[in-house]
Enzyme design. Structure first.
Site, PDB file in Angstrom:
ATOM      1  CG  ASP A  49      -0.344  -0.014   2.624  1.00 50.39           C
ATOM      2  OD1 ASP A  49       0.752  -0.310   2.581  1.00 50.39           O
ATOM      3  OD2 ASP A  49      -0.970  -0.145   3.484  1.00 50.39           O
ATOM      4  CB  SER A  50       4.709   1.875  -0.162  1.00 48.20           C
ATOM      5  OG  SER A  50       4.818   0.683  -0.839  1.00 48.20           O
ATOM      6  CG  ASP A  88       0.421  -4.281   1.964  1.00 47.56           C
ATOM      7  OD1 ASP A  88       0.758  -4.940   2.873  1.00 47.56           O
ATOM      8  OD2 ASP A  88       1.193  -3.194   1.871  1.00 47.56           O
ATOM      9  CE  LYS A 118       3.565  -5.804   3.827  1.00 53.73           C
ATOM     10  NZ  LYS A 118       2.947  -4.702   4.585  1.00 53.73           N
ATOM     11  CD  GLU A 120       0.457  -1.671   8.070  1.00 53.58           C
ATOM     12  OE1 GLU A 120       0.073  -0.815   8.686  1.00 53.58           O
ATOM     13  OE2 GLU A 120       0.843  -1.275   6.863  1.00 53.58           O
ATOM     14  CD  GLU A 187       7.775  -0.181   7.998  1.00 54.06           C
ATOM     15  OE1 GLU A 187       6.974  -0.952   7.519  1.00 54.06           O
ATOM     16  OE2 GLU A 187       8.053   1.037   7.647  1.00 54.06           O
TER      17      GLU A 187
HETATM   18  O1  KIV Z   1       3.627  -1.143   1.667  1.00 51.91           O
HETATM   19  C1  KIV Z   1       4.821  -1.317   1.515  1.00 51.91           C
HETATM   20  O2  KIV Z   1       5.375  -1.339   0.522  1.00 51.91           O
HETATM   21  C2  KIV Z   1       5.333  -2.152   2.522  1.00 51.91           C
HETATM   22  C3  KIV Z   1       6.864  -2.655   3.014  1.00 51.91           C
HETATM   23  C4  KIV Z   1       7.444  -1.518   3.087  1.00 51.91           C
HETATM   24  C5  KIV Z   1       6.858  -3.467   3.939  1.00 51.91           C
HETATM   25  O3  KIV Z   1       4.408  -2.748   3.437  1.00 51.91           O
END
Ligand code: KIV
Length: 293
Positions: A49-50, A88, A118, A120, A187
């Site tokens: 989600d970056s 994510d 993934k 959080e 992280e």
């Molecule tokens: O969203 C992302 O790119 C991430 C990584 C930095 C682990 O969660």
């Protein structure tokens, strides 16, 4: 380039860790970047989600929605052949109820083509993780600095800085492992805390700003490649300055167009240009390089 061109699957990661082979993950957001990373031998492509920050120009990852992650996951799965694609789960797509987490994760697998998701958080999301993994959906955990909690954390700062916070983080990590995550992102935590977590867990840890003792590493790819203009965290190593390269190439192109240097006048035209163009001929013309001048 890695030796094994075979498609990487979730169980292979535990084996890699057992053999002392470090896992390498990079976020990818489109098919072109996925293809390049795949060819470079990157093991895991994370549709992170970056993308909210580096693709959409947002300040945080919070506004990133499920549709955006599905859209980009589809593109990334088209680009890679060997790498395992992890999508994510965006903000509030897994916290409201376990049922919603199941439905939303299912869309990432069915519509996006992800091989894993993934999410959080620690103990508060363990129930959802347990249900997802029991249904056969591989889940990667993410603790420490969790950007979806930026408002609660008071900014993007290092976590687990005292004994109590480190202890809580270890409890979160153990709960996630027990719930069935196949790997855990750590992280922005002190190296010693990451080392302690890695030693306590059987599953691989993947660090970002968590020192050298994790079983694998991840960095935001746009930071690594020097593509992102925003603030780059101090733990990032930049392996290229592609942003500057792209700016210069675009500037050279603009200058040549404005000065009439490009394109040059064609003196001989290939027959396909003279013939009335069907859609197919148009495509041919664009695929083949047409000699000019
Ligand atoms: O969203 C992302 O790119 C991430 C990584 C930095 C682990 O969660």
């Amino acid at each position: 380039m890695r030796a094994t061109p075979k498609k990487l699957r979730v169980p292979a990661l535990a084996l890699m860790t057992e053999l002392g082979e470090r896992i390498v993950m990079l976020p990818a957001y489109d098919a072109t970047m996925a293809r390049l990373f795949d060819r470079a031998g990157i093991d895991l492509l994370l549709v992170g989600d970056s993308l909210g920050n580096v693709i959409l120009g947002l300040q945080t990852t919070i506004p990133v929605g499920l549709e955006a992650i599905i859209h980009h996951t589809r593109a990334v799965t088209r680009g890679g052949t060997r790498a395992l694609v992890v999508a994510d789960m965006p903000f509030m797509t897994y916290q409201i109820s376990v049922e919603q987490a199941m439905q939303n994760a299912a869309r990432l697998f069915q519509e996006g083509g992800a091989a894993a998701v993934k999410l959080e958080g620690g103990r508060p999301v363990a129930k959802a993780v347990r249900k997802l993994t029991a249904a056969g959906l591989p889940v990667m955990g993410h603790v420490g600095l969790t950007p979806q909690h930026v408002h609660q954390l008071g900014g993007m700062r290092q976590q687990a800085r005292n004994d109590q916070a480190a202890h809580e983080l270890i409890l979160d990590a153990l709960a996630l492992e027990d719930a069935g995550v196949f790997a855990l992102v750590l992280e922005a935590i002190p190296d010693a805390v990451a080392e302690a977590v890695t030693a306590r867990l059987k599953i691989p840890t993947i660090g970002i700003g968590a020192g050298p003792h994790c079983d694998g590493q991840v960095l935001v790819s746009y930071d690594v490649l020097g593509l992102f203009d925003g603030l780059v965290p101090p733990f990032v190593k930049q392996y290229a300055q592609l942003g500057e390269l792209i700016r210069r190439a675009a500037e050279d192109y603009a200058n040549e167009v404005r000065q009439g240097v490009f394109p040059q006048t064609a003196t001989a035209k290939p027959p396909s240009v003279l013939a009335p163009a069907s859609d197919g001929a148009f495509e041919e013309l664009h695929r083949e390089s047409v000699p000019i001048g």
